[in-house]
Design an enzyme around this catalytic site. Structure first.
Site, PDB file in Angstrom:
ATOM      1  N   ASN A  38      38.673  44.065  39.829  1.00  0.00           N
ATOM      2  CA  ASN A  38      39.374  44.603  40.834  1.00  0.00           C
ATOM      3  C   ASN A  38      40.249  43.200  41.305  1.00  0.00           C
ATOM      4  O   ASN A  38      39.855  42.468  41.760  1.00  0.00           O
ATOM      5  CB  ASN A  38      38.621  44.739  42.123  1.00  0.00           C
ATOM      6  CG  ASN A  38      39.245  45.013  43.375  1.00  0.00           C
ATOM      7  OD1 ASN A  38      40.553  45.146  43.387  1.00  0.00           O
ATOM      8  ND2 ASN A  38      38.452  44.899  44.477  1.00  0.00           N
ATOM      9  N   TRP A  39      41.761  43.515  41.084  1.00  0.00           N
ATOM     10  CA  TRP A  39      42.490  42.554  41.168  1.00  0.00           C
ATOM     11  C   TRP A  39      42.890  42.063  42.524  1.00  0.00           C
ATOM     12  O   TRP A  39      43.410  41.072  42.786  1.00  0.00           O
ATOM     13  CB  TRP A  39      43.784  42.491  40.101  1.00  0.00           C
ATOM     14  CG  TRP A  39      43.604  42.607  38.642  1.00  0.00           C
ATOM     15  CD1 TRP A  39      42.161  42.402  38.045  1.00  0.00           C
ATOM     16  CD2 TRP A  39      44.647  42.704  37.527  1.00  0.00           C
ATOM     17  NE1 TRP A  39      42.616  42.357  36.703  1.00  0.00           N
ATOM     18  CE2 TRP A  39      43.742  42.589  36.273  1.00  0.00           C
ATOM     19  CE3 TRP A  39      45.903  42.780  37.715  1.00  0.00           C
ATOM     20  CZ2 TRP A  39      44.530  42.685  35.188  1.00  0.00           C
ATOM     21  CZ3 TRP A  39      46.366  42.950  36.383  1.00  0.00           C
ATOM     22  CH2 TRP A  39      46.071  42.730  35.240  1.00  0.00           C
ATOM     23  N   LYS A  40      42.710  42.910  43.286  1.00  0.00           N
ATOM     24  CA  LYS A  40      42.985  42.765  44.785  1.00  0.00           C
ATOM     25  C   LYS A  40      44.549  42.573  44.894  1.00  0.00           C
ATOM     26  O   LYS A  40      45.279  42.998  44.054  1.00  0.00           O
ATOM     27  CB  LYS A  40      42.176  41.812  45.207  1.00  0.00           C
ATOM     28  CG  LYS A  40      40.691  42.040  45.044  1.00  0.00           C
ATOM     29  CD  LYS A  40      39.693  41.210  46.195  1.00  0.00           C
ATOM     30  CE  LYS A  40      38.216  41.647  45.734  1.00  0.00           C
ATOM     31  NZ  LYS A  40      37.294  40.864  46.810  1.00  0.00           N
ATOM     32  N   HIS A  42      36.252  50.244  49.320  1.00  0.00           N
ATOM     33  CA  HIS A  42      36.173  48.561  49.322  1.00  0.00           C
ATOM     34  C   HIS A  42      36.118  48.327  50.712  1.00  0.00           C
ATOM     35  O   HIS A  42      36.642  48.490  51.795  1.00  0.00           O
ATOM     36  CB  HIS A  42      37.092  48.036  48.513  1.00  0.00           C
ATOM     37  CG  HIS A  42      36.757  46.807  48.105  1.00  0.00           C
ATOM     38  ND1 HIS A  42      37.055  45.566  49.336  1.00  0.00           N
ATOM     39  CD2 HIS A  42      36.509  46.212  47.127  1.00  0.00           C
ATOM     40  CE1 HIS A  42      36.531  44.604  48.369  1.00  0.00           C
ATOM     41  NE2 HIS A  42      36.090  44.555  47.280  1.00  0.00           N
ATOM     42  N   GLU A  85      37.037  45.798  51.987  1.00  0.00           N
ATOM     43  CA  GLU A  85      38.443  45.068  52.244  1.00  0.00           C
ATOM     44  C   GLU A  85      39.379  46.116  53.025  1.00  0.00           C
ATOM     45  O   GLU A  85      40.356  45.867  53.767  1.00  0.00           O
ATOM     46  CB  GLU A  85      39.124  44.428  51.349  1.00  0.00           C
ATOM     47  CG  GLU A  85      38.267  42.848  51.343  1.00  0.00           C
ATOM     48  CD  GLU A  85      38.189  42.261  49.960  1.00  0.00           C
ATOM     49  OE1 GLU A  85      39.311  42.629  49.162  1.00  0.00           O
ATOM     50  OE2 GLU A  85      37.496  41.594  49.483  1.00  0.00           O
ATOM     51  N   GLU A 126      28.227  46.711  46.908  1.00  0.00           N
ATOM     52  CA  GLU A 126      28.979  45.336  47.144  1.00  0.00           C
ATOM     53  C   GLU A 126      28.497  44.795  48.488  1.00  0.00           C
ATOM     54  O   GLU A 126      29.160  45.082  49.598  1.00  0.00           O
ATOM     55  CB  GLU A 126      30.279  45.450  46.985  1.00  0.00           C
ATOM     56  CG  GLU A 126      31.082  45.969  45.886  1.00  0.00           C
ATOM     57  CD  GLU A 126      32.459  45.213  45.525  1.00  0.00           C
ATOM     58  OE1 GLU A 126      32.556  44.789  44.458  1.00  0.00           O
ATOM     59  OE2 GLU A 126      33.235  45.676  46.613  1.00  0.00           O
ATOM     60  N   GLY A 152      33.579  37.290  47.209  1.00  0.00           N
ATOM     61  CA  GLY A 152      34.500  36.470  47.196  1.00  0.00           C
ATOM     62  C   GLY A 152      33.851  35.129  47.741  1.00  0.00           C
ATOM     63  O   GLY A 152      34.654  33.956  48.100  1.00  0.00           O
ATOM     64  N   SER A 191      30.692  38.363  44.122  1.00  0.00           N
ATOM     65  CA  SER A 191      30.625  36.991  43.253  1.00  0.00           C
ATOM     66  C   SER A 191      30.007  37.285  41.920  1.00  0.00           C
ATOM     67  O   SER A 191      29.319  36.471  41.431  1.00  0.00           O
ATOM     68  CB  SER A 191      29.981  35.914  44.224  1.00  0.00           C
ATOM     69  OG  SER A 191      30.684  35.834  45.361  1.00  0.00           O
ATOM     70  N   GLY A 227      35.810  40.676  41.371  1.00  0.00           N
ATOM     71  CA  GLY A 227      36.938  40.256  41.848  1.00  0.00           C
ATOM     72  C   GLY A 227      37.512  39.184  41.204  1.00  0.00           C
ATOM     73  O   GLY A 227      38.259  39.102  40.162  1.00  0.00           O
ATOM     74  N   GLY A 228      37.193  38.154  41.741  1.00  0.00           N
ATOM     75  CA  GLY A 228      37.632  36.613  41.339  1.00  0.00           C
ATOM     76  C   GLY A 228      37.629  36.399  39.792  1.00  0.00           C
ATOM     77  O   GLY A 228      38.665  35.916  39.175  1.00  0.00           O
TER      78      GLY A 228
HETATM   79  P1  PGA Z   1      34.570  38.853  44.032  1.00  0.00           P
HETATM   80  O1  PGA Z   1      35.068  40.247  44.534  1.00  0.00           O
HETATM   81  O2  PGA Z   1      33.972  39.158  42.573  1.00  0.00           O
HETATM   82  O3  PGA Z   1      35.517  37.996  43.924  1.00  0.00           O
HETATM   83  O4  PGA Z   1      33.446  38.640  44.887  1.00  0.00           O
HETATM   84  C1  PGA Z   1      34.380  41.543  44.239  1.00  0.00           C
HETATM   85  C2  PGA Z   1      34.687  42.731  44.899  1.00  0.00           C
HETATM   86  O5  PGA Z   1      35.418  42.279  46.064  1.00  0.00           O
HETATM   87  O6  PGA Z   1      35.093  43.756  44.372  1.00  0.00           O
END
Ligand code: PGA
Length: 266
Positions: free
Chosen positions: A10-12, A96, A98, A182, A188, A228, A249-250
């Site tokens: 997930n590149w956000k 998600h 977010e 999640e 994050g 994470s 994500g990251g």
């Molecule tokens: P993260 O994000 O790996 O940076 O914690 C995961 C996500 O929100 O899908």
């Protein structure tokens, strides 16, 4: 039944078009030939079509980060699943944390925005159904907030989300859906959920799927862990019986790290 692991990045709100193309071009040789793991990247809407071109002929697929429950019309800023299919998407992330809104719009005292995009369980469900109708596979995300976990409400929060988010699919759709657990406090933050606990909650989700759609669906459905996940902790998390993949994500923004995670799932 053995479920094929599925690792999605997930590149956000990261990577320009050129940066996205460069990232998948770096990733392609690192994961070439891996056919026992489904691999996806979810770039920004703006970069989707070009990244989609760049992955053609490889074992990498693409997905959107959100969608809408209408095909077209006066819905400023929204992205129809038809457009995602047009750009080459196979998947779409829905719900998600977010994009979910859980506690009103703004906490005036803290001056803090709490509800960015106002997504609710009901709209998560509408989006997922419409995504299916248009040929996409939704990756439906759920998870508890830190305060909910500390109050001992994790299981109840997850159950409430899942019962609405997953309602009313056909059996065939339910077989194909992907769920991402999640925990919001792990996203994050570098605070990964303990692998046994992540596995326990993924097992709880599988139990809810069983109640809703039967044992065969529960056995087939893939449940990812997200929060994470990185190149160091992935093997342990992915080794758990109820964790079938990762929503990353990251660590998905760095080709080598993402490739290591994919290889840990093999
Ligand atoms: P993260 O994000 O790996 O940076 O914690 C995961 C996500 O929100 O899908």
């Amino acid at each position: 039944m053995s479920r094929k692991p599925f690792i999605a990045g997930n590149w956000k709100m990261n990577k320009t078009i050129d940066e996205g193309i460069a990232l998948v071009n770096e990733l392609k040789p690192l994961v070439a030939g891996i056919d026992n793991v489904d691999i996806a990247v979810c770039p920004t809407f703006v970069a989707l079509a070009k990244v989609g071109d760049a992955i053609k002929g490889s074992n990498i697929t693409i997905g959107g980060q959100n969608t809408f429950w209408k095909e077209s019309g006066a819905w400023t800023s929204q992205v129809s699943p038809k457009f995602l299919v047009d750009a080459g998407c196979k998947w779409v992330i829905i719900g998600h944390s977010e994009t979910r809104g859980r506690f009103g719009t703004v906490d005036d005292e803290l001056g803090k925005v709490l509800d960015y995009f106002g997504e609710k369980d009901v709209t998560v469900n509408m989006k997922a159904k419409f995504a299916f109708e248009n040929g996409l596979i939704p990756i439906i995300a759920c998870g508890e907030m830190l305060a909910e976990r500390e109050a001992g409400k994790t299981d109840e929060v997850i159950a409430a989300q899942m019962k609405t988010d997953l309602a009313g699919f056909t059996k065939d759709q339910a077989m194909k859906m992907v769920i991402a657990y999640e925990p919001v406090w792990a996203i994050g933050t570098g605070k990964t959920c303990d692998s046994d606990e992540a596995d326990r909650v993924c097992g709880l989700i599988r139990g809810i799927v069983k109640e809703m759609y039967g044992a065969d669906v529960a056995d087939a459905v893939r449940i990812q862990y997200g929060g994470s996940m990185n190149e160091k902790n992935a093997a342990e998390l992915l080794g758990k019986p109820n964790i079938d993949g990762g929503l990353v994500g990251g660590a998905a923004l760095v080709a080598e790290k993402f490739a290591t995670i994919i290889k840990s799932a093999k």
